[in-house]
Design a protein around this motif. Structure first.
Motif, PDB file in Angstrom:
ATOM      1  N   GLY A 197       0.790  -0.921   0.437  1.00  0.00           N
ATOM      2  CA  GLY A 197       0.205  -0.055  -0.232  1.00  0.00           C
ATOM      3  C   GLY A 197       0.827   1.644  -0.112  1.00  0.00           C
ATOM      4  O   GLY A 197       1.200   0.762   1.357  1.00  0.00           O
ATOM      5  N   LEU A 198       0.595   1.785  -0.661  1.00  0.00           N
ATOM      6  CA  LEU A 198       1.457   3.252  -1.176  1.00  0.00           C
ATOM      7  C   LEU A 198       0.519   4.614  -0.746  1.00  0.00           C
ATOM      8  O   LEU A 198       0.708   5.420  -1.387  1.00  0.00           O
ATOM      9  CB  LEU A 198       2.577   2.453  -2.429  1.00  0.00           C
ATOM     10  CG  LEU A 198       3.508   1.725  -2.625  1.00  0.00           C
ATOM     11  CD1 LEU A 198       3.896   1.975  -4.020  1.00  0.00           C
ATOM     12  CD2 LEU A 198       4.663   2.155  -1.432  1.00  0.00           C
ATOM     13  N   GLY A 199      -0.067   4.435   0.024  1.00  0.00           N
ATOM     14  CA  GLY A 199      -0.847   5.938  -0.149  1.00  0.00           C
ATOM     15  C   GLY A 199      -0.087   7.023   1.254  1.00  0.00           C
ATOM     16  O   GLY A 199       1.027   7.127   1.312  1.00  0.00           O
ATOM     17  N   LEU A 200      -1.273   7.463   1.952  1.00  0.00           N
ATOM     18  CA  LEU A 200      -0.502   9.089   3.040  1.00  0.00           C
ATOM     19  C   LEU A 200       0.146   8.058   3.621  1.00  0.00           C
ATOM     20  O   LEU A 200       1.338   9.213   3.651  1.00  0.00           O
ATOM     21  CB  LEU A 200      -2.073   9.845   2.983  1.00  0.00           C
ATOM     22  CG  LEU A 200      -1.697  10.113   4.110  1.00  0.00           C
ATOM     23  CD1 LEU A 200      -1.467  11.499   3.702  1.00  0.00           C
ATOM     24  CD2 LEU A 200      -2.910  10.761   5.002  1.00  0.00           C
ATOM     25  N   ILE A 201      -0.467   7.117   4.510  1.00  0.00           N
ATOM     26  CA  ILE A 201       1.082   7.421   4.977  1.00  0.00           C
ATOM     27  C   ILE A 201       2.365   6.120   4.614  1.00  0.00           C
ATOM     28  O   ILE A 201       3.192   6.969   5.328  1.00  0.00           O
ATOM     29  CB  ILE A 201       0.250   6.206   6.755  1.00  0.00           C
ATOM     30  CG1 ILE A 201      -1.530   6.535   6.782  1.00  0.00           C
ATOM     31  CG2 ILE A 201       0.563   5.637   7.614  1.00  0.00           C
ATOM     32  CD1 ILE A 201      -1.146   7.525   7.820  1.00  0.00           C
ATOM     33  N   ALA A 202       2.201   5.194   3.660  1.00  0.00           N
ATOM     34  CA  ALA A 202       3.006   4.663   3.505  1.00  0.00           C
ATOM     35  C   ALA A 202       4.292   5.805   2.949  1.00  0.00           C
ATOM     36  O   ALA A 202       5.395   5.935   3.585  1.00  0.00           O
ATOM     37  CB  ALA A 202       2.421   3.656   2.987  1.00  0.00           C
ATOM     38  N   ALA A 228       0.054  -1.216   4.801  1.00  0.00           N
ATOM     39  CA  ALA A 228      -0.345   0.214   5.071  1.00  0.00           C
ATOM     40  C   ALA A 228      -1.872   0.521   4.024  1.00  0.00           C
ATOM     41  O   ALA A 228      -1.989   1.565   2.822  1.00  0.00           O
ATOM     42  CB  ALA A 228       0.665   1.337   4.690  1.00  0.00           C
ATOM     43  N   VAL A 229      -2.593  -0.073   4.162  1.00  0.00           N
ATOM     44  CA  VAL A 229      -3.769  -0.437   3.275  1.00  0.00           C
ATOM     45  C   VAL A 229      -4.756  -0.834   4.814  1.00  0.00           C
ATOM     46  O   VAL A 229      -4.804  -0.403   5.280  1.00  0.00           O
ATOM     47  CB  VAL A 229      -3.933  -1.959   2.692  1.00  0.00           C
ATOM     48  CG1 VAL A 229      -2.409  -2.148   1.307  1.00  0.00           C
ATOM     49  CG2 VAL A 229      -3.290  -3.350   3.589  1.00  0.00           C
ATOM     50  N   PRO A 230      -5.800  -0.310   3.769  1.00  0.00           N
ATOM     51  CA  PRO A 230      -7.495  -0.135   4.664  1.00  0.00           C
ATOM     52  C   PRO A 230      -7.847  -1.564   5.244  1.00  0.00           C
ATOM     53  O   PRO A 230      -7.194  -2.330   4.886  1.00  0.00           O
ATOM     54  CB  PRO A 230      -8.422   0.109   3.466  1.00  0.00           C
ATOM     55  CG  PRO A 230      -7.939   0.282   2.005  1.00  0.00           C
ATOM     56  CD  PRO A 230      -6.627   0.060   2.252  1.00  0.00           C
ATOM     57  N   ASP A 289       1.945  -3.089  11.089  1.00  0.00           N
ATOM     58  CA  ASP A 289       0.788  -2.323  10.463  1.00  0.00           C
ATOM     59  C   ASP A 289       0.680  -1.460  10.888  1.00  0.00           C
ATOM     60  O   ASP A 289       1.291  -0.885  12.121  1.00  0.00           O
ATOM     61  CB  ASP A 289      -0.182  -3.616  10.453  1.00  0.00           C
ATOM     62  CG  ASP A 289      -1.572  -2.863  11.290  1.00  0.00           C
ATOM     63  OD1 ASP A 289      -0.629  -3.584  12.685  1.00  0.00           O
ATOM     64  OD2 ASP A 289      -2.396  -2.075  11.496  1.00  0.00           O
ATOM     65  N   VAL A 290      -0.417  -0.154   9.666  1.00  0.00           N
ATOM     66  CA  VAL A 290      -0.616   1.283  10.505  1.00  0.00           C
ATOM     67  C   VAL A 290      -2.222   1.391  10.037  1.00  0.00           C
ATOM     68  O   VAL A 290      -2.260   2.358  10.558  1.00  0.00           O
ATOM     69  CB  VAL A 290      -0.122   2.352   9.444  1.00  0.00           C
ATOM     70  CG1 VAL A 290       1.329   1.954   9.488  1.00  0.00           C
ATOM     71  CG2 VAL A 290      -0.761   1.834   8.247  1.00  0.00           C
ATOM     72  N   GLY A 291      -2.719   0.373  11.312  1.00  0.00           N
ATOM     73  CA  GLY A 291      -4.197   0.282  10.027  1.00  0.00           C
ATOM     74  C   GLY A 291      -5.242   0.849  11.702  1.00  0.00           C
ATOM     75  O   GLY A 291      -4.653   1.107  12.788  1.00  0.00           O
ATOM     76  N   SER A 292      -6.228   1.720  11.491  1.00  0.00           N
ATOM     77  CA  SER A 292      -6.643   2.530  12.916  1.00  0.00           C
ATOM     78  C   SER A 292      -7.093   1.080  13.442  1.00  0.00           C
ATOM     79  O   SER A 292      -7.906   2.305  15.018  1.00  0.00           O
ATOM     80  CB  SER A 292      -7.839   3.514  12.095  1.00  0.00           C
ATOM     81  OG  SER A 292      -7.282   4.138  10.971  1.00  0.00           O
ATOM     82  N   VAL A 293      -8.070   0.245  13.286  1.00  0.00           N
ATOM     83  CA  VAL A 293      -8.040  -0.739  14.194  1.00  0.00           C
ATOM     84  C   VAL A 293      -6.955  -2.055  15.358  1.00  0.00           C
ATOM     85  O   VAL A 293      -6.462  -1.655  13.687  1.00  0.00           O
ATOM     86  CB  VAL A 293      -9.583  -1.534  14.496  1.00  0.00           C
ATOM     87  CG1 VAL A 293     -10.058  -2.313  14.610  1.00  0.00           C
ATOM     88  CG2 VAL A 293     -10.450  -0.214  12.962  1.00  0.00           C
ATOM     89  N   LEU A 301      -0.686   8.338  15.624  1.00  0.00           N
ATOM     90  CA  LEU A 301      -1.927   8.894  15.593  1.00  0.00           C
ATOM     91  C   LEU A 301      -1.711  10.067  14.953  1.00  0.00           C
ATOM     92  O   LEU A 301      -1.670  10.952  15.291  1.00  0.00           O
ATOM     93  CB  LEU A 301      -2.497   8.809  16.841  1.00  0.00           C
ATOM     94  CG  LEU A 301      -2.603   7.656  18.069  1.00  0.00           C
ATOM     95  CD1 LEU A 301      -3.121   8.403  18.883  1.00  0.00           C
ATOM     96  CD2 LEU A 301      -3.488   6.873  16.997  1.00  0.00           C
ATOM     97  N   ALA A 302      -2.051   9.778  13.396  1.00  0.00           N
ATOM     98  CA  ALA A 302      -1.536  11.475  13.005  1.00  0.00           C
ATOM     99  C   ALA A 302      -2.007  10.834  11.381  1.00  0.00           C
ATOM    100  O   ALA A 302      -1.434   9.838  10.633  1.00  0.00           O
ATOM    101  CB  ALA A 302       0.122  11.260  12.914  1.00  0.00           C
ATOM    102  N   GLY A 303      -2.762  11.729  11.042  1.00  0.00           N
ATOM    103  CA  GLY A 303      -2.909  12.098   9.399  1.00  0.00           C
ATOM    104  C   GLY A 303      -3.840  13.081   8.728  1.00  0.00           C
ATOM    105  O   GLY A 303      -3.849  14.413   9.692  1.00  0.00           O
ATOM    106  N   SER A 356      -5.398  11.254   0.764  1.00  0.00           N
ATOM    107  CA  SER A 356      -5.036   9.927  -0.079  1.00  0.00           C
ATOM    108  C   SER A 356      -3.834  10.209  -1.006  1.00  0.00           C
ATOM    109  O   SER A 356      -3.807  10.679  -1.809  1.00  0.00           O
ATOM    110  CB  SER A 356      -6.075   8.952  -0.607  1.00  0.00           C
ATOM    111  OG  SER A 356      -7.102   9.266   0.715  1.00  0.00           O
ATOM    112  N   GLY A 357      -3.351   8.711  -0.823  1.00  0.00           N
ATOM    113  CA  GLY A 357      -2.529   9.101  -1.928  1.00  0.00           C
ATOM    114  C   GLY A 357      -1.178   9.071  -1.759  1.00  0.00           C
ATOM    115  O   GLY A 357      -0.435   9.595  -1.621  1.00  0.00           O
ATOM    116  N   PRO A 358      -0.391   8.646  -3.421  1.00  0.00           N
ATOM    117  CA  PRO A 358       1.425   8.671  -2.547  1.00  0.00           C
ATOM    118  C   PRO A 358       2.030   9.733  -2.609  1.00  0.00           C
ATOM    119  O   PRO A 358       2.426  10.440  -2.320  1.00  0.00           O
ATOM    120  CB  PRO A 358       1.866   7.998  -3.940  1.00  0.00           C
ATOM    121  CG  PRO A 358       0.917   7.721  -4.734  1.00  0.00           C
ATOM    122  CD  PRO A 358      -0.272   7.225  -4.024  1.00  0.00           C
TER     123      PRO A 358
END
Ligand SMILES: NC(=O)c1ccc[n+]([C@@H]2O[C@H](COP(=O)([O-])OP(=O)(O)OC[C@H]3O[C@@H](n4cnc5c(N)ncnc54)[C@H](O)[C@@H]3O)[C@@H](O)[C@H]2O)c1
Ligand SMILES: O=C(O)C(=O)C[C@]1(C(=O)O)C=C[C@@H](O)C=C1
Length: 311
Positions: free
Chosen positions: A12-17, A72-74, A97-101, A125-127, A131-133
């Motif tokens: 997953g190569l979005g905001l967090i990754a 780093a995916v949903p 992982d970086v999941g919110s749950v 706890l940051a975002g 979304s996206g790279p």
């Protein structure tokens, strides 16, 4: 500081990754960077932006030879990814992982893993609502918390190394168990997001009545709601479906309080409203005074110290 890992693979190569890759590069925490995303466009963007050195069109190929793998995916996509990558993980690799749950991710991922893999669930706890790279930035985790929820049988060295990685990315790290994480986050993040979604939905339902005035006269409170309500629908669908019990518990309490405030307004019970708002203001002041709201402007703290004319 010498590199903590030799090869990180982001799935997953979005905001967090992308923010993690930039923060790791800023401090030289890892020697080489690779990753996987489903779409060719995302993979190309991640390479163009210099987030990763190499890219793979399968998650299984990306994790090979990595001593750190970051999911780093949903949240709802974690199980299928874990199943796909498990046979290809390097012996002794750390998987995080970086999941919110956390509880649901642990249940989804753990059953697939070979014994030699050190699984250390995490959640920064940051975002942002983006979304996206291309949305990532190196400073995202500066002065923010990152919570790790490892089981006791995980190697203490592996936990210490991952903690050092997050600290190197600018975060403060805390350890807790997954059920506790999920309850705390239901209060501080999940229920507030649902309330923001609802408020913006209500405003939209009233559009014909209010014309475009809701947008034109948007005051700060509502504007904050609209920012939050612009967050990724897939991510948030998965958060609510996977932190169901804790979110419903908090929403139950929330609706009880809301009904009580509604009744106080109907009965013109000013004392109830005033006492309630006094209590909540004290909570906000505690957060600002403890320096825990890094977004709060300095004048806010100064005003709090001095008191306000309406005190
Ligand atoms: N955005 C935030 O504010 C925030 C903060 C902390 C943690 N998180 C968590 O981090 C994780 C990633 O969030 P993000 O904000 O980086 O999201 P994002 O939408 O920016 O990126 C998600 C990435 O996962 C990929 N993906 C989506 N579904 C997939 C699937 N079924 N299989 C494979 N890949 C898939 C997307 O293509 C994308 O590359 C989520 O679990 C989220 O709960 C988000
Ligand atoms: O600032 C934002 O946009 C966020 O909502 C970030 C936020 C949150 O603080 O609730 C959202 C979800 C994550 O799991 C962590 C952080």
């Amino acid at each position: 500081m010498p590199a903590l890992y030799s090869r990180v693979a982001f799935i997953g190569l979005g905001l967090i990754a992308s923010s993690m890759a930039l923060a790791m590069r800023r401090a030289g925490l890892v020697e080489s960077y690779t990753g996987h995303a489903r779409s060719a466009e995302t993979r190309a963007t991640a390479l163009d932006l210099g987030l990763i050195d190499t890219v793979h069109d399968s998650a299984a190929a990306a994790v090979q030879g990595a001593d750190l793998v970051v999911l780093a995916v949903p949240v709802g996509a974690m199980a299928a990814i874990a199943q796909e990558i498990a046979p290809h993980l390097a012996h002794g690799a750390t998987l995080t992982d970086v999941g919110s749950v956390k509880g649901a991710v642990i249940d989804a991922v753990s059953p697939h893993l070979p014994g030699s893999v050190q699984f250390i669930p995490g959640h920064p706890l940051a975002g942002t609502e983006h979304s996206g790279p291309a949305a990532g930035f190196a400073e995202l985790f500066d002065n923010r918390w990152c919570i790790l929820t490892p089981f006791e049988d995980v190697s203490a060295d592996a936990v210490a190394r991952l903690r050092a990685l997050w600290e190197g990315m600018g975060a403060n790290v805390d350890l807790m168990d997954a059920p506790h994480h999920d309850l705390v986050l239901a209060v501080t993040s999940h229920a507030p997001h649902l309330i923001a979604y609802t408020m913006v939905g209500v405003a939209d339902d009233l559009r014909r009545v209010t014309d475009s005035e809701v947008i034109k006269y948007s005051a700060a409170g509502f504007r904050d709601f609209t920012r939050i309500a612009a967050s990724d629908p897939t991510m948030w669908r998965d958060v609510f479906l996977n932190n169901k019990a804790a979110t419903l518990e908090i929403l139950g309490r929330f609706t009880e309080e809301l009904f009580a405030l509604q009744r106080a307004i109907r009965r013109e019970d000013g004392d109830h409203l005033h006492a309630y708002f006094t209590r909540t203001r004290a909570i906000r002041r505690g957060i600002v005074e403890a320096g825990q709201d890094t977004d709060a402007p300095d004048f806010g703290r100064a005003a709090l110290r001095k008191g306000t004319p309406r005190d």
